[in-house]
Design a protein around this motif. Structure first.
Motif, mmCIF file in Angstrom:
data_model
loop_
_atom_site.group_PDB
_atom_site.id
_atom_site.type_symbol
_atom_site.label_atom_id
_atom_site.label_comp_id
_atom_site.label_asym_id
_atom_site.label_seq_id
_atom_site.Cartn_x
_atom_site.Cartn_y
_atom_site.Cartn_z
ATOM 1 N N GLU A 7 -10.649 -42.820 3.959
ATOM 2 C CA GLU A 7 -9.786 -41.905 5.401
ATOM 3 C C GLU A 7 -9.043 -43.047 5.969
ATOM 4 O O GLU A 7 -8.329 -41.763 6.499
ATOM 5 C CB GLU A 7 -11.192 -43.381 6.304
ATOM 6 N N PHE A 8 -8.596 -44.280 5.728
ATOM 7 C CA PHE A 8 -7.415 -44.169 6.567
ATOM 8 C C PHE A 8 -5.872 -43.783 5.394
ATOM 9 O O PHE A 8 -4.770 -43.270 5.929
ATOM 10 C CB PHE A 8 -6.595 -45.970 6.606
ATOM 11 N N GLU A 9 -5.853 -43.806 4.027
ATOM 12 C CA GLU A 9 -5.035 -43.063 3.225
ATOM 13 C C GLU A 9 -4.630 -41.496 3.724
ATOM 14 O O GLU A 9 -3.916 -41.128 3.535
ATOM 15 C CB GLU A 9 -5.431 -43.354 1.857
ATOM 16 N N ILE A 10 -5.995 -40.966 3.770
ATOM 17 C CA ILE A 10 -6.250 -39.482 4.143
ATOM 18 C C ILE A 10 -5.351 -39.486 5.364
ATOM 19 O O ILE A 10 -4.872 -37.852 5.279
ATOM 20 C CB ILE A 10 -7.494 -38.952 4.472
ATOM 21 N N ILE A 11 -5.728 -39.987 6.312
ATOM 22 C CA ILE A 11 -4.686 -40.092 7.727
ATOM 23 C C ILE A 11 -3.631 -39.752 7.968
ATOM 24 O O ILE A 11 -2.291 -39.503 8.255
ATOM 25 C CB ILE A 11 -5.292 -41.146 8.485
ATOM 26 N N GLU A 12 -2.822 -41.324 7.093
ATOM 27 C CA GLU A 12 -1.577 -41.431 6.564
ATOM 28 C C GLU A 12 -0.698 -40.602 5.388
ATOM 29 O O GLU A 12 0.266 -40.038 6.140
ATOM 30 C CB GLU A 12 -1.403 -42.735 5.665
ATOM 31 N N GLY A 28 1.173 -43.225 18.644
ATOM 32 C CA GLY A 28 0.724 -41.872 18.622
ATOM 33 C C GLY A 28 -0.560 -43.077 17.549
ATOM 34 O O GLY A 28 -0.845 -43.693 17.624
ATOM 35 N N VAL A 29 -0.574 -41.947 16.838
ATOM 36 C CA VAL A 29 -1.537 -41.822 15.558
ATOM 37 C C VAL A 29 -1.440 -43.246 14.867
ATOM 38 O O VAL A 29 -0.403 -43.845 14.656
ATOM 39 C CB VAL A 29 -1.705 -40.601 14.296
ATOM 40 N N GLY A 30 -2.863 -44.708 14.048
ATOM 41 C CA GLY A 30 -2.625 -45.121 13.829
ATOM 42 C C GLY A 30 -2.810 -46.577 14.696
ATOM 43 O O GLY A 30 -3.302 -47.409 14.090
ATOM 44 N N ASP A 31 -2.524 -46.245 15.704
ATOM 45 C CA ASP A 31 -3.654 -47.965 16.766
ATOM 46 C C ASP A 31 -4.508 -47.077 17.390
ATOM 47 O O ASP A 31 -5.338 -46.152 17.053
ATOM 48 C CB ASP A 31 -2.813 -48.033 17.513
ATOM 49 N N ASP A 32 -5.790 -48.212 18.472
ATOM 50 C CA ASP A 32 -6.815 -47.938 18.278
ATOM 51 C C ASP A 32 -6.351 -47.148 19.545
ATOM 52 O O ASP A 32 -7.845 -45.401 19.338
ATOM 53 C CB ASP A 32 -7.354 -48.961 19.159
ATOM 54 N N GLY A 33 -5.653 -46.580 20.241
ATOM 55 C CA GLY A 33 -5.783 -45.587 21.225
ATOM 56 C C GLY A 33 -4.071 -45.365 21.651
ATOM 57 O O GLY A 33 -3.278 -45.614 20.398
ATOM 58 N N ARG A 119 2.027 -32.819 19.560
ATOM 59 C CA ARG A 119 2.129 -33.810 19.005
ATOM 60 C C ARG A 119 1.151 -34.019 18.690
ATOM 61 O O ARG A 119 -0.079 -34.583 20.047
ATOM 62 C CB ARG A 119 2.652 -35.055 19.802
ATOM 63 N N LEU A 120 0.381 -34.377 17.505
ATOM 64 C CA LEU A 120 -0.689 -35.002 16.940
ATOM 65 C C LEU A 120 -0.636 -36.595 17.458
ATOM 66 O O LEU A 120 0.233 -37.608 17.162
ATOM 67 C CB LEU A 120 -1.063 -34.376 15.525
ATOM 68 N N VAL A 121 -1.558 -37.045 18.376
ATOM 69 C CA VAL A 121 -1.601 -38.248 19.197
ATOM 70 C C VAL A 121 -2.776 -39.111 18.396
ATOM 71 O O VAL A 121 -2.666 -40.349 18.383
ATOM 72 C CB VAL A 121 -1.122 -38.512 20.201
ATOM 73 N N GLY A 122 -3.947 -38.454 17.572
ATOM 74 C CA GLY A 122 -4.764 -39.745 16.855
ATOM 75 C C GLY A 122 -5.583 -38.141 16.836
ATOM 76 O O GLY A 122 -5.537 -37.554 16.914
ATOM 77 N N GLY A 123 -7.338 -38.723 16.165
ATOM 78 C CA GLY A 123 -8.076 -38.503 16.056
ATOM 79 C C GLY A 123 -9.452 -39.290 15.426
ATOM 80 O O GLY A 123 -9.488 -40.532 15.237
ATOM 81 N N ASP A 124 -9.776 -38.683 14.296
ATOM 82 C CA ASP A 124 -11.108 -39.481 13.763
ATOM 83 C C ASP A 124 -11.230 -38.341 12.487
ATOM 84 O O ASP A 124 -11.340 -37.286 12.518
ATOM 85 C CB ASP A 124 -12.432 -39.262 15.030
ATOM 86 N N LEU A 125 -12.205 -39.097 11.927
ATOM 87 C CA LEU A 125 -12.159 -38.565 10.297
ATOM 88 C C LEU A 125 -13.724 -38.997 9.328
ATOM 89 O O LEU A 125 -13.558 -40.109 9.585
ATOM 90 C CB LEU A 125 -11.471 -38.863 9.340
HETATM 91 P P1 ADP Z 1 -11.011 -46.278 14.592
HETATM 92 O O1 ADP Z 1 -11.808 -46.704 13.973
HETATM 93 O O2 ADP Z 1 -10.326 -47.104 15.820
HETATM 94 O O3 ADP Z 1 -12.054 -45.383 16.174
HETATM 95 P P2 ADP Z 1 -10.335 -44.562 12.983
HETATM 96 O O4 ADP Z 1 -9.853 -45.322 12.032
HETATM 97 O O5 ADP Z 1 -10.935 -43.592 13.577
HETATM 98 O O6 ADP Z 1 -9.958 -45.625 14.615
HETATM 99 O O7 ADP Z 1 -8.387 -43.706 13.043
HETATM 100 C C1 ADP Z 1 -7.590 -44.929 13.149
HETATM 101 C C2 ADP Z 1 -6.294 -44.066 13.624
HETATM 102 O O8 ADP Z 1 -5.948 -42.940 13.195
HETATM 103 C C3 ADP Z 1 -6.592 -43.738 15.286
HETATM 104 O O9 ADP Z 1 -5.128 -43.902 15.422
HETATM 105 C C4 ADP Z 1 -6.524 -42.511 14.984
HETATM 106 O O10 ADP Z 1 -6.773 -41.717 16.106
HETATM 107 C C5 ADP Z 1 -6.115 -41.489 13.735
HETATM 108 N N1 ADP Z 1 -6.383 -41.079 13.350
HETATM 109 C C6 ADP Z 1 -7.803 -40.978 12.523
HETATM 110 N N2 ADP Z 1 -8.097 -39.308 12.460
HETATM 111 C C7 ADP Z 1 -7.717 -38.690 12.265
HETATM 112 C C8 ADP Z 1 -6.924 -37.413 12.526
HETATM 113 N N3 ADP Z 1 -7.772 -36.445 12.213
HETATM 114 N N4 ADP Z 1 -5.945 -36.612 12.672
HETATM 115 C C9 ADP Z 1 -4.469 -37.626 13.266
HETATM 116 N N5 ADP Z 1 -5.699 -39.292 13.490
HETATM 117 C C10 ADP Z 1 -5.892 -39.296 13.238
#
Ligand code: ADP
Ligand code: MG
Length: 329
Positions: A7-12, A28-33, A119-125
């Motif tokens: 999951e984390f490698e894909i996000i990266e 942005g992307v990478g922290d808890d919020g 700007r893409l600032v976060g998300g979930d996978l």
């Molecule tokens: P947590 O487990 O703390 O909810 P995640 O593992 O879901 O965090 O996500 C780690 C980081 O990556 C967070 O900053 C999250 O916003 C970001 N992120 C997760 N999925 C995506 C995505 N599809 N696109 C952009 N950022 C993402």
């Protein structure tokens, strides 16, 4: 041996590579919020939309288009509110890791984001049936948000660009109509890679009394605007802006309900009081984008009435796409 990325490698790899940066994004992307800086004197406008495989797109749809559209439909909501988009978050559920799908999808999504300075600032996978949820945030100065409510009797009703081509592409995809290769190209672009009318939304601030984006179909979305404003409307179907492809189609089969009830146009439908019409024309000349006057707002008791060359047209029960009421594709 090839290791499946987690999951984390894909996000990266796919979602941390956006080139556009914004000074109002602290983290942005990478922290808890994400940590973001709101603007003084402005309101935050928030919206969310989901695309589900098998409902909004097919399994074999070009993933770059899916990425583009996932953000574009959300940007269209910002446009309809008169907001300037700023930040987005992306929740992605995928059945398995597919390198080329992710590469194409993220390219489509991020290039649309760059284009509109978002700007893409976060998300979930997560792993599961393919579905894409996009959350978007933008700004509008205090008191200038465009809303569905606010239309008053006497206001003119306008639509940007032209409508119906996305519907034609969808029908051709379903083998329900035949289009030439060129027509499929023109209409397919409207269906798969819509261009949100952000500039038009900004131009309407302080001018339109109400607005909505056309996603379910012109008649369905107009109905939403009318009920939010507690008004009725008279629409002149012959004033509807349609493309050359649609005009050819209508010459063969005089089905004006087609462009009015097919969805996915992502143009703006809005109302303007008579006193603002001159300013409206000037602003749209400046941004060089066409608008058409298709009717007038009336008192609620008249409901929605449509005329074709002055003759009343009976409206179908189903005005556009409704989840749960319509079966999926
Ligand atoms: P947590 O487990 O703390 O909810 P995640 O593992 O879901 O965090 O996500 C780690 C980081 O990556 C967070 O900053 C999250 O916003 C970001 N992120 C997760 N999925 C995506 C995505 N599809 N696109 C952009 N950022 C993402
Ligand atoms: Mg966390």
């Amino acid at each position: 041996m090839f290791n499946m990325p987690g999951e984390f490698e894909i996000i990266e790899r796919y979602f941390s590579r956006q080139t556009l940066s914004r000074s109002d994004v602290v983290i942005g992307v990478g922290d808890d919020g994400a940590v973001l800086t709101p603007r003084e004197g402005e309101k935050l406008v928030v919206s969310m939309d989901t695309l589900v495989e098998g409902v909004h797109f097919k399994r074999n749809t070009n993933p770059e288009w899916v990425g583009h559209k996932a953000l574009a439909v959300n940007l269209s909501d910002m446009a309809a509110m008169g907001a300037e988009p700023a930040w987005t978050a992306l929740a992605l559920t995928l059945p398995h890791f597919d390198e080329s799908w992710l590469d194409d999808f993220s390219r489509g999504f991020l290039s649309q984001a760059d284009r509109h300075r978002v700007r893409l600032v976060g998300g979930d996978l997560t792993q599961g049936p393919c579905s894409i949820t996009v959350h978007i945030m933008g700004f509008v100065p205090n008191g200038l948000a465009l809303m569905r409510r606010g239309a008053r009797p006497g206001d003119r009703i306008f639509v940007t660009g032209h409508i119906g081509d996305a519907g034609l592409a969808w029908l051709a995809d379903e083998h329900r109509i035949d289009l030439s290769i060129d027509e499929i190209e023109i209409c397919g672009r409207r269906l798969h890679t819509p261009e949100p009318r952000i500039d038009a939304g900004l131009a309407l601030r302080g001018i339109a009394s109400s607005a909505i984006d056309i996603s379910d179909g012109l008649l369905a979305d107009l109905t939403h605007l009318l009920s939010a404003s507690y008004v009725g409307a008279r629409v002149n179907i012959d004033k509807l802006p349609v493309s050359g492809v649609m005009r050819d189609r209508l010459r063969q089969a005089d089905d004006w309900l087609l462009p009015m009830t097919s969805g996915d146009d992502y143009e703006l439908l809005f109302c303007v009081p008579e006193r603002n019409i001159k300013r409206l024309s000037r602003r749209f000349q400046d941004i060089n984008y066409p608008i058409s006057d298709i009717g007038v707002i009336e008192e609620a008791e008249f409901g929605l009435r449509c005329y074709h060359n002055g003759i009343p047209v009976e409206l179908p029960e189903r005005l556009g796409y409704t989840h749960f009421a319509n079966s999926p594709i």
